[in-house]
Design an enzyme around this catalytic site. Structure first.
Site, short mmCIF file in Angstrom:
data_model
loop_
_atom_site.label_atom_id
_atom_site.label_comp_id
_atom_site.label_asym_id
_atom_site.label_seq_id
_atom_site.Cartn_x
_atom_site.Cartn_y
_atom_site.Cartn_z
N HIS A 279 0.84 -1.20 0.00
CA HIS A 279 0.00 0.00 0.00
C HIS A 279 0.87 1.25 0.00
O HIS A 279 1.04 1.93 1.01
CB HIS A 279 -0.95 -0.01 1.21
N HIS B 184 1.18 1.42 -5.80
CA HIS B 184 -0.18 0.86 -5.83
C HIS B 184 -1.18 1.94 -6.23
O HIS B 184 -2.08 1.69 -7.04
CB HIS B 184 -0.53 0.29 -4.46
N HIS C 169 -6.99 7.04 -2.50
CA HIS C 169 -7.82 6.02 -1.87
C HIS C 169 -7.12 5.26 -0.75
O HIS C 169 -7.79 4.68 0.11
CB HIS C 169 -8.35 5.03 -2.93
N ASP C 170 -5.79 5.25 -0.72
CA ASP C 170 -5.04 4.62 0.37
C ASP C 170 -4.03 5.59 0.99
O ASP C 170 -3.00 5.17 1.54
CB ASP C 170 -4.30 3.36 -0.12
N ASP D 22 -8.85 -1.49 -7.67
CA ASP D 22 -8.10 -1.69 -6.43
C ASP D 22 -7.71 -3.15 -6.23
O ASP D 22 -6.67 -3.44 -5.62
CB ASP D 22 -8.96 -1.20 -5.27
#
Length: 546
Positions: free
Chosen positions: A247, A251, A287-288, A394
């Protein structure tokens, strides 16, 4: 089971609105004595019970509207009470069925044969991809219908022109090797690791800026180049905060490119407004953001600060969103400062909905929602469509070629094992797939592909097909009311456009490779067990001799 989504209960003021049932339940227009007939009522769990209830309620309404007669001279209190009790039983049964439907999100896993996957893999699938019904998100407000095809074509022409525009200042700052990799942006197997290497660990900022430029986002929303660069650099720094194997910014870059690929290659970019494209790209980018390299379950077990802040609900996903909007409070990183009030409202709503949908515990609910929209011929809700695209991006690495997929798998497994090491130090039980000494990697990937990735991508592909069907239907409806002679050729070209599914072949190939490795894994485990048993026997024999 009665599916309430299939039932449109509407009361129309006109006394002419009646539901015609079978002869035994048909009520004449003026004979209210039929309301006392309870012998032929349908069972409350039968679909006809709802039709019957609607008809009887309409009859009671008509009786109440009789001006020349007292209501209870037409319908007795006893019969009225019996009818109302029947209506309540029917509605309670409908509510019960709906609750059962909502709670059945993990039916896919419950139907898995016990021998299909190891318990470790089953536990991981169950813990990661299911959740309780109490966590259900409220249904979003219905969004406007799609643009017409004519509008989409005009927008497509504009997008094509945008794609040809390149910022001279950006071009001069992009290394030659990075530019070379960016030319393969439309490849499903985009070499994201090569991109990160040749950009010296700055893949996210280059790709993010490239896409913002391509779709004229900076100009449209009056974003200064420097502010966008500052924002992307700050997000990259956030992804590097915990040095995660998986992560991290690579990514994020991969998810951004995959999201773009799905929408662009399916021809859906012209379906989206500029604010929707902007929100989609930002959602993929962040998103992360500042991911801790541990799961939501780990945060709950350790009672971390963010678990307390977000009450164990989508802990990391809520944090990624909140941290991003806090970052943008600083003018140096505020890429949304020129948005109008309405643009900001839509942007924030989309980002929140899309990023929250990457919480894996929403997986089965998300798929079921989209499946229902497809099967019930409902208009595909844009936020839900974009959320599924981001979710699929994802989890898409098993659908890429083997070298990419294998590398991503090794990185993810190492991150899991790192969490397992922390759990061991803290005296916590191992989370599924986090014990480096007892994790069937090959089997876990087979289960991941079979039960999660492949079904998700198939539903997404069906959803994209449905979107084009609805666009075509709208266009046909529009042209049927006009005298445009050349509209048929436009509709035909859209109808014939195939929706590519580049993931299908890779999923089959990768699964076959994992099955071979799973056999090797199994043999190795059996050998280790045999050696352990032999060693134990030798120890027992030595102890006996002594």
């Amino acid at each position: 089971m009665i599916n309430v989504k299939k039932i449109r209960i509407q009361f129309i003021g006109s006394s002419r609105h009646k539901e015609k049932l079978d002869d035994s339940n048909h009520l004449s227009l003026h004979n209210y004595s039929d309301l006392s007939n309870f012998e032929t009522l349908p069972l409350v769990d039968h679909i006809d019970s709802i039709k019957c209830s609607i008809t009887r309620l309409a009859k009671i309404r008509d009786a109440l509207g009789e001006h020349n007669q007292d209501f209870f001279s037409l319908v007795t209190k006893k019969d009225l009470k019996k009818n109302v009790e029947y209506f309540l039983q029917v509605m309670e049964n409908v509510l019960l069925d709906e609750r059962k439907r909502l709670m059945s999100e993990d039916d896919v896993l419950s139907e898995v044969e016990p021998d299909a996957v190891p318990n470790e893999v089953r536990n991981w699938l169950s813990m990661t991809f299911t959740r309780s019904v109490s966590n259900m998100k409220k249904k979003a407000e219905e969004k406007p219908k799609f643009k017409s095809v004519a509008q989409a074509i005009r927008a497509g022409i504009m997008v094509d022109r945008m794609l040809r525009r390149m910022s001279s200042s950006l071009e001069s700052n992009v290394p030659a090797q990075v530019s070379k990799v960016l030319k393969t942006l439309n490849d499903w197997n985009f070499e994201v690791f090569a991109m990160n290497e040749c950009s010296e660990g700055q893949a996210l900022r280059y790709l993010g800026f490239e896409l913002m430029q391509k779709f004229n986002i900076l100009s449209k929303f009056k974003i200064q180049n420097l502010v966008m660069q500052n924002f992307l650099e700050a997000v990259e720094a956030g992804y590097s905060k915990y040095n995660n194997p998986y992560h991290n910014l690579i990514h994020a870059t991969d998810v951004l490119q995959t999201t773009y690929h799905i929408l662009n290659n399916a021809g859906l970019m012209s379906w989206l407004s500029s604010i929707e494209i902007f929100a989609t790209f930002v959602s993929a980018i962040i998103h992360d953001y500042e991911h801790t390299g541990t799961t939501n379950n780990f945060h709950m077990q350790t009672r971390s600060e963010i678990a307390l802040v977000y009450n164990d609900r989508a802990i990391l996903e809520n944090y990624h969103i909140s941290a991003t909007f806090r970052l943008m409070l600083n003018d140096s990183y505020n890429i949304i400062q020129e948005l109008t009030r309405e643009e900001f409202k839509e942007f924030r709503h989309l980002v929140i909905e899309m990023v929250l949908a990457t919480d894996m515990s929403f997986h089965f609910t998300q798929l079921k929602t989209v499946k229902n929209m497809i099967s019930l011929n409902e208009t595909i809700d844009k936020p839900k469509a974009l959320s599924l695209v981001l979710h699929c991006a994802d989890i898409s690495h098993p659908s890429k070629n083997w070298p990419l997929h294998e590398k991503w798998t090794n990185l993810l497994v190492e991150e899991f094992f790192s969490q397992g090491d922390k759990e061991k130090e803290l005296g916590l039980p191992f989370s599924p797939l986090c014990d480096r000494n007892n994790t069937p990697i090959a089997q876990s990937q087979i289960g991941f592909i079979n039960f999660i990735v492949e079904p998700s991508l198939n539903v997404m592909g069906d959803m994209i097909d449905k979107i084009f069907d609805q666009i075509l239907s709208e266009e046909q409806s529009r042209t049927s009311k006009s005298d445009i002679n050349d509209s048929s050729s436009t509709s035909e070209s859209i109808k014939k456009k195939p929706i590519e599914r580049p993931w299908a072949q890779h999923l089959t190939e990768n699964k076959a490779k994992w099955q071979i490795l799973a056999e090797e894994e199994k043999k190795k485990k059996e050998q280790e067990n045999s050696e352990q048993i032999a060693e134990t026997k030798n120890e027992d024999k030595k102890n006996g001799d002594n």
